[in-house]
Design a protein around this motif. Structure first.
Motif, PDB file in Angstrom:
ATOM      1  N   LEU A 159       0.809  -1.220   0.000  1.00 53.75           N
ATOM      2  CA  LEU A 159       0.000   0.000   0.000  1.00 53.75           C
ATOM      3  C   LEU A 159       0.838   1.264   0.000  1.00 53.75           C
ATOM      4  CD1 LEU A 159      -2.754  -1.082   2.542  1.00 53.75           C
ATOM      5  CD2 LEU A 159      -2.735  -1.318   0.053  1.00 53.75           C
ATOM      6  N   GLY A 160       2.169   1.128   0.027  1.00 57.82           N
ATOM      7  CA  GLY A 160       3.026   2.300  -0.005  1.00 57.82           C
ATOM      8  C   GLY A 160       2.980   3.119   1.264  1.00 57.82           C
ATOM      9  N   LEU A 161       2.751   2.456   2.396  1.00 55.27           N
ATOM     10  CA  LEU A 161       2.658   3.169   3.667  1.00 55.27           C
ATOM     11  C   LEU A 161       4.047   3.487   4.207  1.00 55.27           C
ATOM     12  CD1 LEU A 161      -0.152   1.114   5.427  1.00 55.27           C
ATOM     13  CD2 LEU A 161      -0.354   3.359   4.383  1.00 55.27           C
ATOM     14  N   SER A 185       1.220  -4.717   5.419  1.00 53.51           N
ATOM     15  CA  SER A 185       2.109  -4.777   4.272  1.00 53.51           C
ATOM     16  C   SER A 185       2.748  -6.154   4.239  1.00 53.51           C
ATOM     17  CB  SER A 185       3.186  -3.683   4.345  1.00 53.51           C
ATOM     18  OG  SER A 185       4.013  -3.880   5.474  1.00 53.51           O
ATOM     19  N   GLY A 199      -1.160   6.619   1.061  1.00 57.78           N
ATOM     20  CA  GLY A 199      -0.715   5.345   0.528  1.00 57.78           C
ATOM     21  C   GLY A 199      -1.055   5.282  -0.947  1.00 57.78           C
ATOM     22  N   LYS A 200      -0.831   4.149  -1.569  1.00 56.89           N
ATOM     23  CA  LYS A 200      -1.117   4.008  -2.988  1.00 56.89           C
ATOM     24  C   LYS A 200      -2.612   4.069  -3.279  1.00 56.89           C
ATOM     25  CE  LYS A 200       2.942   1.208  -4.137  1.00 56.89           C
ATOM     26  NZ  LYS A 200       3.416  -0.101  -4.675  1.00 56.89           N
TER      27      LYS A 200
END
Length: 380
Positions: A70-72, A92, A351-352
């Motif tokens: 999720l790009g967190l 993640s 996030g993403k």
């Protein structure tokens, strides 16, 4: 039962199972790659939707793999700790689980990592959780009128249920390519948001060509070729499991804790934060894929959001907050980006697939949208 009726499961599955790979070092199936596309009779999007809505599932067992990217930022891992559930923070990585299902009253989920196993079982009104590393177990009785169990086993069908709720004029529904998932031929149903302000590019649901049950669910973020979130069977058996699979036999020496009926517990045996009788004060701004949810924090949460400053994540002192939970909240908020505008000021987590805004006046705004949409909602 209809595979689209068990709505409570995904709320627990996504944050909890995400911890397995992180805790256990990430040993799990690393890809959902399919083989050559099978030749299947043509089906329209309308026909696949009808197949999905009318499919019925009496029983199954199998292995499910979930992967989230999720790009967190790293600071996001502290969120679950602040909430009293360290597993909920680990959203993640890749993780794997075994599921068994024999109707709404017999369900089992097993999370296995290199250090141990965590199980949740429902057999009638009896619910058991077990943690092999701590050698502890808990047991509780469900109310007589209980219909669903939040910690019940889940499949991609649960995720598909949520996606289908989003189908309205803001969604384009098409048919993708046929594929092979868990050794079975599948059709692919593709949902594409029409509103370009959504961070979701596509949702892809792979339906078993014979059973019409979702075997894979993928969410692609805008501008990305690889799924930001996916959950899929790597092995599935549609025969109903034996009743023995749902009976819990405590291992020797295990400590069993009896809980009050109605307690909300997860595999970590930590009680979830309570909510008011009527739930939180939440409103929705907008419609479809760009809906923004707005919630009011309580006094303590609002004070924490307003008081956290950059650097507190590394240097907060015990005296600056009333207890470890408040200290952890300050660390989490202190690590988020500080933002401001004509809507006010606060902190931003992105996030993403989503953005979350915590304003200094005690509001939380979240959605599958870019931050600019949150700022508009905060101003309005």
């Amino acid at each position: 039962m209809s595979v689209l009726k068990n709505r409570a499961v995904l709320r627990w599955l996504v944050p909890v199972t995400a911890g397995v790979a992180v805790i256990g070092g990430g040993a799990a199936v690393g890809t959902f790659a399919a083989g050559a596309d099978p030749a299947l009779p043509p089906r329209t999007a309308a026909q696949l939707l009808e197949d999905l809505r009318t499919s019925r599932l009496d029983g199954l067992s199998g292995t499910v793999v979930q992967r989230a990217d999720l790009g967190l930022p790293p600071i996001a891992g502290l969120v679950g700790q602040a909430a009293g559930n360290d597993l909920a923070a680990l959203v993640s990585g890749t993780h794997t689980l075994r599921v068994w299902y024999a109707g709404p009253e017999r369900q089992r989920l097993a999370l296995v990592d290199t250090l141990g196993e965590r199980d949740v079982l429902r057999d009638g009104r009896d619910v058991w959780t077990w943690d092999s590393r701590a050698n502890t177990a808990s047991h509780r009785k469900l109310p007589a009128d209980a219909k669903n169990l939040e910690t019940a086993p889940a499949t991609p069908a649960d995720a598909a249920d949520r996606a289908l709720d989003a189908i309205d004029p803001s969604t384009a529904v098409t048919v993708g390519r046929s594929a092979t998932v868990a050794g079975r031929s599948v059709y692919e149903l593709v949902l594409t948001p029409r509103d370009r302000d959504s961070l979701v590019h596509q949702v892809r649901i792979a339906l078993d060509a014979k059973e019409h049950v979702p075997l894979r669910f993928e969410v692609l973020a805008d501008g990305k070729d690889e799924p930001a979130f996916e959950v899929a069977f790597t092995q599935v058996d549609f025969r109903t499991p034996d009743a023995d699979q749902f009976r819990f036999n405590p291992p020797p020496g295990v400590t069993v804790k009896e809980e009050q009926a109605g307690d909300a517990r997860g595999p970590g045996d930590k009680q979830r934060p309570g909510r008011g009788e009527d739930g939180p004060d939440v409103s929705a701004v907008g419609t479809g894929w760009t809906t923004v949810l707005v919630a009011k924090l309580d006094a303590a949460g609002a004070a924490g959001a307003a008081g956290a400053k950059p650097g507190e994540a590394a240097g907060a002192k015990p005296g600056e907050a009333a207890g470890p939970d408040a200290d952890m909240l300050a660390k989490v908020l202190g690590g988020l980006e500080r933002v401001s505008g004509d809507w006010g000021s606060g902190r931003l987590l992105t996030g993403k697939l989503f953005s979350v805004l915590l304003t200094d006046d005690g509001r939380v705004l979240a959605g599958l949208v870019r931050p600019e949409r949150l700022y508009q909602a905060a101003k309005g």
